[in-house]
Design a protein around this motif. Sequence first.
Motif, PDB file in Angstrom:
ATOM      1  N   LYS A  55       0.822  -1.212   0.000  1.00 33.46           N
ATOM      2  CA  LYS A  55       0.000   0.000   0.000  1.00 33.46           C
ATOM      3  C   LYS A  55       0.858   1.264   0.000  1.00 33.46           C
ATOM      4  N   ALA A  56       1.919   1.253   0.807  1.00 35.38           N
ATOM      5  CA  ALA A  56       2.795   2.427   0.876  1.00 35.38           C
ATOM      6  C   ALA A  56       3.487   2.655  -0.462  1.00 35.38           C
ATOM      7  N   GLY A  57       3.986   1.588  -1.058  1.00 35.29           N
ATOM      8  CA  GLY A  57       4.649   1.710  -2.357  1.00 35.29           C
ATOM      9  C   GLY A  57       3.705   2.211  -3.424  1.00 35.29           C
ATOM     10  N   SER A 102      11.207  -2.256  -7.006  1.00 34.57           N
ATOM     11  CA  SER A 102      12.426  -2.920  -6.551  1.00 34.57           C
ATOM     12  C   SER A 102      12.517  -2.888  -5.025  1.00 34.57           C
ATOM     13  N   ALA A 103      12.217  -1.750  -4.432  1.00 32.34           N
ATOM     14  CA  ALA A 103      12.265  -1.616  -2.972  1.00 32.34           C
ATOM     15  C   ALA A 103      11.221  -2.517  -2.314  1.00 32.34           C
ATOM     16  N   ASP A 111      11.495  -9.809   0.185  1.00 28.79           N
ATOM     17  CA  ASP A 111      12.527 -10.846   0.249  1.00 28.79           C
ATOM     18  C   ASP A 111      13.151 -10.904   1.635  1.00 28.79           C
ATOM     19  N   GLN A 112      13.424  -9.745   2.223  1.00 35.75           N
ATOM     20  CA  GLN A 112      13.997  -9.715   3.572  1.00 35.75           C
ATOM     21  C   GLN A 112      13.044 -10.323   4.588  1.00 35.75           C
ATOM     22  N   GLY A 124       4.093   7.804 -11.173  1.00 37.17           N
ATOM     23  CA  GLY A 124       4.722   6.650 -11.809  1.00 37.17           C
ATOM     24  C   GLY A 124       6.149   6.885 -12.259  1.00 37.17           C
ATOM     25  N   LYS A 125       6.683   8.056 -11.934  1.00 34.46           N
ATOM     26  CA  LYS A 125       8.032   8.419 -12.382  1.00 34.46           C
ATOM     27  C   LYS A 125       9.104   7.480 -11.835  1.00 34.46           C
ATOM     28  N   TYR A 126       8.884   6.942 -10.651  1.00 32.66           N
ATOM     29  CA  TYR A 126       9.880   6.090 -10.001  1.00 32.66           C
ATOM     30  C   TYR A 126       9.357   4.664  -9.802  1.00 32.66           C
ATOM     31  N   SER A 127       8.459   4.222 -10.648  1.00 31.45           N
ATOM     32  CA  SER A 127       7.832   2.912 -10.496  1.00 31.45           C
ATOM     33  C   SER A 127       8.839   1.780 -10.366  1.00 31.45           C
ATOM     34  N   ASP A 128       9.860   1.795 -11.223  1.00 32.81           N
ATOM     35  CA  ASP A 128      10.827   0.693 -11.182  1.00 32.81           C
ATOM     36  C   ASP A 128      11.589   0.660  -9.861  1.00 32.81           C
ATOM     37  N   LYS A 129      11.939   1.812  -9.338  1.00 28.61           N
ATOM     38  CA  LYS A 129      12.651   1.876  -8.063  1.00 28.61           C
ATOM     39  C   LYS A 129      11.744   1.466  -6.898  1.00 28.61           C
ATOM     40  N   ILE A 130      10.502   1.895  -6.943  1.00 32.32           N
ATOM     41  CA  ILE A 130       9.539   1.558  -5.896  1.00 32.32           C
ATOM     42  C   ILE A 130       9.266   0.058  -5.902  1.00 32.32           C
TER      43      ILE A 130
END
Length: 61
Positions: free
Chosen positions: A24-26, A43-44, A50-51, A35-41
């Motif tokens: 939800k936060a992402g 990935s995070a 995963d963690q 949507g400018k940073y979609s790929d980075k978001i």
Amino acid sequence: MSMLDKLKSMLKGHEDTARKGIDKAGDAVDRKTGGKYSDKIDSAQQRLSDQMDKRQDGSDR
């Protein structure tokens, strides 16, 4: 007790709720940035998920 240790203990048993919160936060940040940073978001979000999976399996890293 460090802040990270406190967070780990708070998440224990609430992994599904935490994953929903991460998603939800992402998604909210993605909307706010148009949507400018979609790929980075994305990935995070994946790295955090995963963690959490690693922690749930019993490994510490």
